[in-house]
Every structure is written in structure tokens, then in C-alpha cells.
Design an enzyme around this catalytic site. Structure first.
Site, short mmCIF file in Angstrom:
data_model
loop_
_atom_site.label_atom_id
_atom_site.label_comp_id
_atom_site.label_asym_id
_atom_site.label_seq_id
_atom_site.Cartn_x
_atom_site.Cartn_y
_atom_site.Cartn_z
N GLY A 109 0.81 -1.22 0.00
CA GLY A 109 0.00 0.00 0.00
C GLY A 109 0.84 1.26 0.00
N CYS A 110 1.87 1.28 0.81
CA CYS A 110 2.73 2.47 0.89
C CYS A 110 3.52 2.67 -0.39
CB CYS A 110 3.66 2.37 2.10
SG CYS A 110 2.74 2.33 3.66
N THR A 111 3.89 1.58 -1.04
CA THR A 111 4.59 1.69 -2.32
C THR A 111 3.65 2.25 -3.38
OG1 THR A 111 6.06 -0.14 -1.77
CG2 THR A 111 5.82 0.38 -4.11
N SER A 138 3.11 6.06 -2.65
CA SER A 138 4.30 6.84 -3.00
C SER A 138 4.51 6.89 -4.51
CB SER A 138 5.52 6.29 -2.29
OG SER A 138 5.35 6.38 -0.89
#
Length: 151
Positions: free
Chosen positions: A43-45, A48
Site C-alpha cells: 500500500g505504501c509503495t 508513494s
């Protein structure tokens, strides 16, 4: 969590290049400050990468993008390199900034309760005031939602 109309707390943290970065360095510019849980997670990838995808549009609007997590400076460097992230990533291992913005919260996942970063985004105006708060954002639409608000 901080709310619209509040003064954004100033801070100084190290970026992915081992340089100290302060929010006050960006007086006169609009800042998108997004908090995310962990480098190299799905999710964070995606979140970003979406900010990177729209980076040129943010630049045209004169907006600075800053991501903050508890990860180390070295982890941020690897994350930025691997995903070609052209913006600032700040390391907050002691959670001082994370807590001052109120995004260190109780989270429930798979029936368990634990403390963690609630994925949240703040838009800070040119004078350092919070213009928009986006709590519990979705990683796949956050960058576009912020851009829509700014345009």
C-alpha cells in the site's frame, strides 16, 4: 489529529540523503505532508508511486511533497531509489512528528488491536497553516485526490 486552520507544527527530520529538513524551510510554498506506515509495503509503495507519477503536476503548481514514516534514513534511500521517488522522504523513528500531527493511532487489523500510523495527508499553505486534512486515505487515490483539491 490536527485540524484545518491550525498552525502546522514545525519540525526537523533527516531525509533520505542524511540532510536535515525543516518544515519552516518551505515558507512561501504549499506543502503536501503525507504520513505512511512502512517503506517497501504494497500500500505504501502504491501511494508513494502515485505521488511520483503526478510529481510534475505538483511541481507546476509549486507544491512540495514530503512523506514521513518511522523507517530509517537508509530504508528511505532504498525505497526512493527502487521506486524512483523524486520527492522528500523523512525519517521519524522516535515518532515525535508522527505524534505531534496526531497520526499515531490505535488500529485494528485481522481482529488485533495495535498502535500504528494512520495513513493521513495534510495540505499546508504558504504561511504554515493547515488548509486540508485527509485522514485514513486510500493509497491508490490519495495523490489524485490531493491534486484535485489543489487544482
Amino acid at each position: 489529529m490536527l485540524t484545518i486552520g491550525m498552525k502546522a507544527p514545525d519540525f526537523t527530520l533527516m531525509n533520505q540523503d542524511h540532510e536535515p529538513i525543516s518544515l519552516s524551510n518551505f515558507q512561501g510554498k504549499k506543502v503536501v505532508l503525507y504520513f505512511y506506515a512502512k517503506d517497501h509495503t504494497p500500500g505504501c509503495t502504491r501511494q508513494s508511486a502515485a505521488f511520483a507519477k503526478y510529481y510534475q503536476k505538483y511541481q507546476e503548481l509549486g507544491v512540495t511533497i514530503i512523506g514521513i514514516s518511522r523507517d530509517s534514513v537508509a530504508s528511505h534511500r532504498q525505497f526512493a531509489d527502487k521506486n524512483k521517488l523524486p520527492f522528500i522522504l523523512l525519517s521519524d523513528p522516535d515518532r515525535k512528528v508522527i505524534e505531534s500531527y496526531g497520526v499515531w493511532q490505535e488500529k485494528k487489523m485481522y481482529g488485533k488491536t495495535a498502535m500504528g500510523i494512520a495513513r493521513s495527508t495534510f495540505i499546508i499553505d504558504e504561511n504554515g497553516w493547515i488548509e486540508k486534512v485527509m485522514p485514513h486515505v486510500k493509497p491508490d487515490t490519495n495523490a489524485e485526490d490531493v491534486l484535485s483539491f489543489l487544482e
